[in-house]
Enzyme design. Structure first.
Site, PDB file in Angstrom:
ATOM      1  N   HIS A 197       0.924  -1.096  -0.054  1.00  0.00           N
ATOM      2  CA  HIS A 197      -0.088  -0.041   0.351  1.00  0.00           C
ATOM      3  C   HIS A 197       0.829   1.441  -0.086  1.00  0.00           C
ATOM      4  CE1 HIS A 197      -3.720  -2.653   0.346  1.00  0.00           C
ATOM      5  NE2 HIS A 197      -3.440  -2.721   1.459  1.00  0.00           N
ATOM      6  N   ASP A 243      -4.402 -13.212   3.281  1.00  0.00           N
ATOM      7  CA  ASP A 243      -5.511 -12.346   4.274  1.00  0.00           C
ATOM      8  C   ASP A 243      -7.379 -12.587   2.914  1.00  0.00           C
ATOM      9  OD1 ASP A 243      -4.442 -10.342   1.739  1.00  0.00           O
ATOM     10  OD2 ASP A 243      -5.142  -8.548   3.349  1.00  0.00           O
ATOM     11  N   ASP A 245      -2.387 -10.495  -2.454  1.00  0.00           N
ATOM     12  CA  ASP A 245      -3.016 -10.022  -0.921  1.00  0.00           C
ATOM     13  C   ASP A 245      -4.612  -9.814  -1.479  1.00  0.00           C
ATOM     14  OD1 ASP A 245      -2.027  -8.679   1.097  1.00  0.00           O
ATOM     15  OD2 ASP A 245      -3.691  -7.010   0.465  1.00  0.00           O
TER      16      ASP A 245
END
Ligand code: Q9C
Ligand code: ZN
Length: 336
Positions: free
Chosen positions: A155, A279, A189
């Site tokens: 990110h 995740d 992800d």
């Protein structure tokens, strides 16, 4: 397989984040790394190595100088102090006061969920040193390795932190590898890697492929749409595959294979950097895909069939009871 990891990464200790105006438990707990190391250390096939600190220039190749100066400055915080801005510069015509100030962290972050403390910089550098070491090792030996990065990185943009990420570990590795050949980042992800995308958005040196939850309904909300193809030299070198929450593993694999085939027609990479976010595992507290242990094994195996020089960078993954097992299963799938 080599695992690059350093205990310095645990010095970044944050317990709370601001989420929709409420103080909630911080997602990126230090237990995440303990869980992964515990699983991998049980197996003789993983060889833990503490990397050397990566050169400052390797970080500077991806991040802006004043952003790094800002992060370094936060080392002078007191033991229990945190940087968590609540005011943001909204207009280019605002006064250009010195941004290297804790109060002005709003210059350098895009969310309220990633506080900074005294040891954040040190831990983020240690984390980035893992992916840098993996890249160096890949270039020198051709061998795959696993960079156990935490804090995660995808990110983080050239000049902003957020989503628990401060330095973009995968981008630092990818950028290093561009000196030796063409690079593709494959990011699985659950969240879109807005930072990795933006860093290479105008470049054809690095192809960025990401499968993730649709930004209409999931973080980071403003980035990760299908229409984002890259610009200038980088046009066609960015591919987003947004998927709705509750996508089945079968559907996920179908999309993975299809998009990967497309990407490989645009670029035949010399190196692949995998941003491995767990995740996407079933029941993850931050994710809503349905990947099980056996699916991660299959994913690792599928990547192996590409027969490319490849390295793995840890990103998200928050369900402690499955995280270590799933990382292990994924890496074994690749190795066996
Ligand atoms: N309390 C990565 O997976 N906000 N970052 C969620 C939930 C941010 C996750 C807040 C999610 C970012 C690397
Ligand atoms: Zn994530």
């Amino acid at each position: 397989m080599r695992v690059f990891y350093s205990t310095l990464q645990k010095k970044h200790r944050i317990t709370e984040e601001l989420y929709y105006g409420k103080v909630t438990a911080y997602g990126d707990s230090i237990e995440r790394v303990s869980n992964i190391t515990k699983s991998l250390k049980k197996e003789k096939i993983f060889d833990f190595v503490k990397p050397e600190l990566c050169p400052y220039e390797a970080i500077l190749a991806v991040h802006d100088k004043n952003y790094l100066q800002f992060l370094e400055m936060t080392q002078s915080l007191k033991a229990k102090e945190f940087v968590a801005p609540y005011v943001f510069p909204y207009d280019a015509r605002l006064q250009k006061q010195n941004p290297i100030m804790p109060y002005r962290a709003g210059h350098f972050t895009f969310d309220s969920g990633a506080p900074i403390m005294k040891h954040t910089w040190e831990a983020a550098c240690a984390s980035a040193s893992n992916s840098y070491a993996s890249a160096q090792y890949l270039e020198r030996t051709g061998e795959a390795s696993y960079a156990l990065c935490r804090p995660p990185g995808h990110h983080a943009t050239a000049n902003m932190y957020g989503g628990y990420c401060y330095l973009n570990n995968a981008a630092i590795a990818a950028k290093h590898l561009t000196q030796y050949g063409k690079v593709m980042i494959i990011d699985f992800d659950y969240h879109h890697g807005n930072g990795s995308q933006s860093i290479f958005y105008d470049s054809s040196d690095v192809f960025y492929l990401s499968l993730h939850a649709h930004p209409l309904v999931e973080f980071p909300f403003y980035s990760g749409f299908l229409e984002e193809h890259g610009i200038d030299e980088g046009f066609n070198y960015n591919l987003n595959v947004p998927l709705m929450p509750k996508t089945s593993s079968k559907e996920y694999f179908k999309n993975f294979e299809k998009s990967l085939n497309f990407a490989l027609k645009v670029m035949d990479p010399d190196y692949i950097v995998v941003s491995a976010g767990f995740d996407i595992q079933s029941k993850d507290p931050l994710g809503h895909f349905n990947m099980l242990e056996k699916d991660f094994y299959k994913l690792g195996k599928m990547l192996k069939t590409l027969n490319k020089k490849m390295m793995f960078v840890q990103e998200g993954g928050y369900l402690l009871k499955s995280l270590g097992k799933n990382v292990e299963s994924f890496l074994k799938g690749y190795m066996m």
